[in-house]
Enzyme design. Structure first.
Site, PDB file in Angstrom:
ATOM      1  N   ARG A  45       0.971  -1.112   0.008  1.00  0.00           N
ATOM      2  CA  ARG A  45       0.181   0.002  -0.046  1.00  0.00           C
ATOM      3  C   ARG A  45       0.743   1.214  -0.129  1.00  0.00           C
ATOM      4  O   ARG A  45       0.644   2.233  -0.736  1.00  0.00           O
ATOM      5  CB  ARG A  45      -0.832  -0.127   0.907  1.00  0.00           C
ATOM      6  CG  ARG A  45      -2.101  -1.064   1.163  1.00  0.00           C
ATOM      7  CD  ARG A  45      -2.777  -1.076   2.502  1.00  0.00           C
ATOM      8  NE  ARG A  45      -3.727  -1.957   2.729  1.00  0.00           N
ATOM      9  CZ  ARG A  45      -3.705  -3.371   2.964  1.00  0.00           C
ATOM     10  NH1 ARG A  45      -2.471  -3.686   3.410  1.00  0.00           N
ATOM     11  NH2 ARG A  45      -4.667  -4.107   2.710  1.00  0.00           N
ATOM     12  N   ILE A  46       1.824   1.205   0.886  1.00  0.00           N
ATOM     13  CA  ILE A  46       2.625   2.616   0.961  1.00  0.00           C
ATOM     14  C   ILE A  46       3.743   2.703  -0.013  1.00  0.00           C
ATOM     15  O   ILE A  46       3.673   3.732  -1.004  1.00  0.00           O
ATOM     16  CB  ILE A  46       3.627   2.508   2.476  1.00  0.00           C
ATOM     17  CG1 ILE A  46       2.484   2.643   3.439  1.00  0.00           C
ATOM     18  CG2 ILE A  46       4.484   3.618   2.219  1.00  0.00           C
ATOM     19  CD1 ILE A  46       3.228   2.386   4.866  1.00  0.00           C
ATOM     20  N   GLU A  78      15.244   2.799  19.831  1.00  0.00           N
ATOM     21  CA  GLU A  78      14.680   4.169  20.073  1.00  0.00           C
ATOM     22  C   GLU A  78      14.095   4.496  21.371  1.00  0.00           C
ATOM     23  O   GLU A  78      13.676   3.372  22.167  1.00  0.00           O
ATOM     24  CB  GLU A  78      13.265   4.118  19.128  1.00  0.00           C
ATOM     25  CG  GLU A  78      13.428   3.983  17.679  1.00  0.00           C
ATOM     26  CD  GLU A  78      12.169   3.750  16.671  1.00  0.00           C
ATOM     27  OE1 GLU A  78      11.110   3.842  17.292  1.00  0.00           O
ATOM     28  OE2 GLU A  78      12.567   3.888  15.454  1.00  0.00           O
ATOM     29  N   HIS A 116      10.259   8.475  14.080  1.00  0.00           N
ATOM     30  CA  HIS A 116       9.185   7.480  14.166  1.00  0.00           C
ATOM     31  C   HIS A 116       7.653   7.911  13.967  1.00  0.00           C
ATOM     32  O   HIS A 116       6.909   7.525  14.712  1.00  0.00           O
ATOM     33  CB  HIS A 116       9.104   6.164  15.011  1.00  0.00           C
ATOM     34  CG  HIS A 116       8.856   4.896  14.689  1.00  0.00           C
ATOM     35  ND1 HIS A 116       9.723   3.779  14.833  1.00  0.00           N
ATOM     36  CD2 HIS A 116       7.888   4.568  13.792  1.00  0.00           C
ATOM     37  CE1 HIS A 116       9.054   2.672  14.241  1.00  0.00           C
ATOM     38  NE2 HIS A 116       7.997   3.278  13.512  1.00  0.00           N
ATOM     39  N   GLY A 139       5.875   8.492  10.995  1.00  0.00           N
ATOM     40  CA  GLY A 139       5.417   8.361   9.596  1.00  0.00           C
ATOM     41  C   GLY A 139       3.736   8.409   9.497  1.00  0.00           C
ATOM     42  O   GLY A 139       3.211   9.278   8.599  1.00  0.00           O
TER      43      GLY A 139
END
Length: 236
Positions: A83-84, A189, A206, A208
């Site tokens: 999809r992305i 992270e 992070h 997006g």
């Protein structure tokens, strides 16, 4: 009874444990595509035109424009054409780029040439990653793959930190083999490693899917999936 993941990736959920306990696991795969794809385009343009570098220089009192590069005419390699990846290709179309893609399932998409990963890395000016993380693709972009990329090319990772060997990436950026990298995710992270000291690296936290419209849609969809499932099994 059920877990709804607000997002696409399920790597943060112990799927085997959930299955053993009869717990259904859901995600929200549709809403994030536009937000993640737009951040990808933003990072590509930002790297090519040195936007972050010049911003930092001005804040430090140094008013000096820096030459960058056009996106137009570049070859952009998209690793992962779900999809992305498809949305990134769609947003790139008006810029006049050549899009090449690598995906185990290569759909017939007009204007996109599907190639193996090696060919993509050696021919692309910009490589952008859009694949889920698994133990099988840990460090899929390691020292060997980075060395095979074009001199002066760029790497974008808006997918998962474990896909890229950060030490190998840093070495290539310091040597000048890669011209720049844009990273939205890291192996550890919050990130505080040595990549933050390089001025040819652009980093985001992070985020997006951190668009107001997208997050609201994701949360509503996750809640709806829970309610629907619990209704089906007679819990509500």
């Amino acid at each position: 009874k059920a877990i709804a993941r607000v997002g696409i990736g399920l790597d943060t959920v112990d799927l085997a444990a959930a299955k053993a306990r009869g717990i259904e696991v859901f995600n929200t795969p549709e809403p994030p595509a536009q937000a993640v794809a737009e951040l990808t385009i933003g990072h590509i343009l930002g790297m090519l035109r040195n936007i972050s570098r010049v911003d930092r220089a001005i804040r430090a009192g140094d008013w000096k424009g820096q030459f960058g590069q056009l996106l137009s005419g570049k070859t952009v390699g998209i690793v992962g054409f779900g999809r992305i990846g498809r949305k990134v290709a769609e947003l790139l179309a008006p810029f006049g780029v050549e899009v090449v893609a690598h995906d185990p399932i290569a759909p017939n998409v007009s204007g996109v040439r599907f190639v193996d990963l090696s060919t993509l890395l050696t021919t692309s000016d910009v490589v952008t990653l859009h694949v889920p993380y698994t133990t099988d693709n840990h460090h899929m972009i390691a020292a060997e793959q980075i060395a095979s990329m074009k001199q002066g090319s760029f790497l974008v990772n808006i997918a998962r930190g474990g896909l890229v060997d950060e030490d190998a990436l840093r070495s290539s950026l310091v040597s000048g083999h890669l011209a720049g990298a844009a990273l939205d995710c890291f192996e550890t992270e919050p990130y505080s490693g040595p990549l933050k000291d390089l001025d040819n690296v652009v980093m985001t936290a992070h985020m997006g899917t951190y668009a107001i419209e997208t997050r609201g849609q994701m949360e509503r969809e996750a809640a709806a999936r829970l309610v629907n499932h619990l209704s089906k099994i007679g819990e509500i």
